[in-house]
Scaffold this motif. Structure first.
Motif, short mmCIF file in Angstrom:
data_model
loop_
_atom_site.label_atom_id
_atom_site.label_comp_id
_atom_site.label_asym_id
_atom_site.label_seq_id
_atom_site.Cartn_x
_atom_site.Cartn_y
_atom_site.Cartn_z
N THR A 62 76.35 10.12 75.90
CA THR A 62 76.81 8.73 76.02
C THR A 62 77.69 8.52 77.24
O THR A 62 77.47 7.60 78.03
CB THR A 62 77.59 8.31 74.76
OG1 THR A 62 76.74 8.45 73.62
CG2 THR A 62 78.05 6.87 74.85
N ASP A 93 72.25 9.88 85.77
CA ASP A 93 70.84 9.51 85.68
C ASP A 93 69.99 10.71 85.26
O ASP A 93 69.09 10.59 84.43
CB ASP A 93 70.39 8.98 87.04
CG ASP A 93 68.95 8.53 87.04
OD1 ASP A 93 68.61 7.59 86.30
OD2 ASP A 93 68.14 9.12 87.78
N PRO A 98 74.36 6.67 80.01
CA PRO A 98 74.46 5.28 80.45
C PRO A 98 75.82 4.88 80.99
O PRO A 98 75.94 3.85 81.65
CB PRO A 98 74.15 4.50 79.18
CG PRO A 98 74.61 5.39 78.06
CD PRO A 98 74.35 6.79 78.53
N TYR A 99 76.86 5.70 80.71
CA TYR A 99 78.22 5.30 81.07
C TYR A 99 78.95 6.37 81.88
O TYR A 99 78.90 7.55 81.56
CB TYR A 99 79.04 5.03 79.81
CG TYR A 99 78.56 3.86 78.98
CD1 TYR A 99 78.46 2.58 79.54
CD2 TYR A 99 78.22 4.03 77.65
CE1 TYR A 99 78.02 1.51 78.77
CE2 TYR A 99 77.78 2.97 76.88
CZ TYR A 99 77.68 1.70 77.44
OH TYR A 99 77.25 0.64 76.68
N VAL A 136 73.28 2.46 85.37
CA VAL A 136 74.46 3.10 84.77
C VAL A 136 75.64 2.13 84.87
O VAL A 136 75.77 1.38 85.84
CB VAL A 136 74.79 4.42 85.48
CG1 VAL A 136 76.10 5.01 85.00
CG2 VAL A 136 73.65 5.43 85.27
N THR A 137 76.49 2.14 83.87
CA THR A 137 77.65 1.24 83.81
C THR A 137 78.93 2.03 83.96
O THR A 137 79.10 3.08 83.33
CB THR A 137 77.67 0.47 82.48
OG1 THR A 137 76.46 -0.29 82.36
CG2 THR A 137 78.86 -0.46 82.39
#
Length: 265
Positions: A62, A93, A98-99, A136-137
């Protein structure tokens, strides 16, 4: 309808019984039934082994941190920090994370606070253009300045929310660390009111001690009900130091801390 939160284990603190290799910790977490895990730095990891463990077990990674974690309150760090963002987003990636977590760093003595805040905003805006193309955040995290991070620039969730709003990019969101917020005497119903859409992820640990929920003074059934009522329905990251072996700590969280409404699994 009441949300049932899935847990995500920070492998720096949990499943350490599996040994120093984070791939082995992923397998231990998967064996317990957790769908997701988190790490801090990536430069000290066997990335091939970590990716293999994530793939083999179907576990999601995560969050991970931008590495290095430079003090972005100082514009002089931005070039090197942005180079680290480029490297980190490529690793995220590769691992399917995602974070990417970002902190502001320690306050700079003698420098006006407005100037330091402007530097944080500028750094995040520049980084947003990098990570956005990867899907991606960035998660901006405020830390407590009373126990764990004395001297940190950003210790207020309200100010963290304001900075995220000022950056004004879908590639930058808030990491709400419930532990840090509680240490600063904040309450989620106050500091996240009207801002839950800016929260990308939530992490929890009990107060005092930063141990597993259910070991301190916090009523976690109430706290999680507040998050649910505000509209947060994502994962709960366990960034806590367990007082017992990890499986027992997790069982304690589910059985004791969540209360009769069954808010976590």
């Amino acid at each position: 309808m009441i949300a049932v939160y899935d847990l995500s284990a920070c492998l720096e603190l949990l499943f350490t019984e599996a040994g120093p290799d984070h791939g082995d910790r992923v397998r231990a977490a998967a064996g317990y039934g957790l769908p997701s895990v988190e790490i801090w730095s990536w430069r000290d990891k066997d990335l091939d082994g970590l990716k293999r463990a994530l793939r083999d077990t179907g576990t999601a990674l995560t969050t991970m941190c931008v590495d290095p974690m430079s003090p972005i309150v100082d514009p002089a760090t931005h070039r090197g920090w942005l180079a680290g963002v480029v490297e980190s987003v490529r690793v995220a990636d590769r691992l399917g994370a995602p974070y990417l977590v970002v902190t502001a760093g320690d306050a700079r003595p003698g420098v006006p606070r407005d100037a330091q805040r402007a530097a944080v905003v500028a750094a995040l805006r520049a980084a947003a253009t990098v990570v956005g193309s990867y899907g991606v955040t960035l998660l901006l995290e405020n830390l407590n300045s009373r126990v764990d991070h004395v001297g940190t620039f950003l210790d207020s969730t309200v100010e963290c929310v304001d900075i995220v709003r000022e950056v004004d990019s879908p590639a930058v969101r808030l990491l709400y660390d419930h532990y840090h917020s509680l240490v600063m005497d904040e309450h989620p119903d106050a500091v996240l009111a009207g801002a839950i859409e800016l929260v990308g992820h939530v992490q929890i640990a009990d107060v005092p001690g930063r141990h597993e929920p259910g070991t301190g003074t916090i009523g976690w059934a109430r706290e999680l009900s507040i998050l649910d009522g505000l509209g947060y329905h994502g994962l709960l990251g366990l960034e806590c130091r367990p007082t017992r072996p990890t499986p027992a700590a997790l069982a304690h969280i589910v059985a004791e801390a969540a209360g009769p409404r069954g808010l976590v699994r």
